[in-house]
Write an enzyme that holds these catalytic residues in place. Sequence first.
Site, PDB file in Angstrom:
ATOM      1  N   GLU A 122      27.247  56.359  46.033  1.00  0.00           N
ATOM      2  CA  GLU A 122      27.206  56.507  44.569  1.00  0.00           C
ATOM      3  C   GLU A 122      26.520  55.275  43.996  1.00  0.00           C
ATOM      4  OE1 GLU A 122      27.943  59.453  43.310  1.00  0.00           O
ATOM      5  OE2 GLU A 122      28.235  59.877  45.431  1.00  0.00           O
ATOM      6  N   CYS A 125      28.440  51.925  35.334  1.00  0.00           N
ATOM      7  CA  CYS A 125      27.334  52.775  35.789  1.00  0.00           C
ATOM      8  C   CYS A 125      27.056  53.863  34.765  1.00  0.00           C
ATOM      9  CB  CYS A 125      27.663  53.382  37.144  1.00  0.00           C
ATOM     10  SG  CYS A 125      29.215  54.271  37.125  1.00  0.00           S
TER      11      CYS A 125
END
Length: 518
Positions: free
Chosen positions: A286, A320
């Site tokens: 990720e 993020c």
Amino acid sequence: MFHPYFPEAYSDFTDPAKKAAYELALAGVRSRFGAAYGLVIDGEWLETGSSIASVNPARPAEVVGTVAAGGVAEAERALQAAWAAFPSWSSRPVEDRARIGVKLAAIMRRNKYELAAIETFEAGKNWLEAEADVAEAIDFVEYYARQAVRLAAPLDIVSVPGEENESHLIPMGAGVVIPPWNFPGAILIGMAMGPVLAGNTIVIKPASNTPVIGVRFMEMVAEAGMPAGVINYVPGSGGAIGDHLVDHPLTRFVNFTGSKEIGLRIAERSAKVAPGQKWLKRAFLEMGGKDAMIVDETADLKAAAADAVRSAFGFQGQKCSAASRLILVSDIYDDVLDRVVAGASSLRIGPPEENFPVGPVISAAQHRSVLAEIDKGRHEGRLVLGGSAVDLDGGWYLEPTIFADVDPGARLAQHEIFGPVLSVIRARDFDDALDIANGTEFGLTGGLYSRDRGRIERARREFHVGNLYINRKITGALVGVQPFGGFNMSGTNSKAGGPDYLRLFMEMKSVAERWVAS
Ligand code: NAP
């Protein structure tokens, strides 16, 4: 067997009792500043002769704690310990494993403010951000415990006459968990407990900026009754032991969250079969984002501007999911830009310990890197807010920074900065805005503010991100509610906090028994 999962509630810190309780937790953590902690292999706390210092980014002279640093020898021992623990852990009834998870969540809940206070000092999160991170960690554990039980049931397949046919999911083995520093509780604990509750064993290599929260997690893991060797904790620099753990023939899977650069490195290295390796490793990666919010001329502009400020500058933009591109259609460009600049300039900057909305960035390196990106940005956009470091207690503070009139192809609009920097981009109309939003290599989060039903439906279909938010902020995904993970260079789209997450760390076995044989 357990009550239905529901996300943890957040505290109202205007309540004097809650405020006092958080201040007490901060004082408790502060009283342990400078303590030295070991790493954990096979349930034993070990010193190694070298250590990593975790410092307070708001006052870098303050050492929150030091944690023993592992090298190749410790990485090796930890992987061996994880494999030694695997046969008994994986063969335990899933209900036993899930109960340890639920017990762990209860211990974490009992110590919620203490865990959050560690993050306030170690990661520079204000009270709400720190508590939200711990709440998410608790949610992951509770949710995955229930998913583990659900996934243990035999699958719904067809049996042919004369045979019993059955398929079920089994764990895979010992894996490596490599989290980032920006959600040092939630991501570390979620990435660890997903595979573990599915029956696997692991070695955690925490981020070097934030190793102390993981130490407290390991103490709670032991208190919850987790058998030795199931979770091993080996801090150490990514360069020193990260490659070794990723390359190792005994590593069955790698569960990583972090930058695109390191994610791609792990993708390549984990694909290579080492001598003696008996499987193809699974790697879940990720990575970063360049997340956009679109605001069109039909939107509630006041709400859109307020949520853009929250999404861009919460935790100093170090999420993020943070909005780093604000795409405004031409008709409302100046109006929304003014509102966003006004909102961001009213954010007060100061120590997370005192619960200021904007705190420091994580490290000197990050401070330098964000300032360097701001300097490059000066040639690309019109600086309308911030742009400078803030001198306070030697902390790594930066002003919330906004560039206007940024070209969609500029570095400011394409490269992940991971700090309090927002690029504002003008679009001709909604179609143009959607093209601009989709015009990066990433695809993590995105948002649309609009009252136009047709455009909302188009965004649902055509805005190519793993997590799309409409008429709200674009950060703060809830476990079990908004499974999280991105497309394209944002990663392998693991969907943390989703019903299929544990499935990633399991294999399906099919068994057929024929009844007619003699
Ligand atoms: P990073 O520099 O990539 O580090 C992530 C982890 O990888 C750390 O534990 C790091 O250890 C380790 N590492 C470094 N080199 C390694 C190597 N050669 N082999 C194995 N591991 C290695 O990222 P970060 O600065 O911690 O985190 C920020 C990034 O994470 C941003 O790009 C952000 O967008 C992304 N992120 C993504 C998500 C998501 O869900 N998609 C969520 C959160 C953050 P050291 O600390 O020792 O270097």
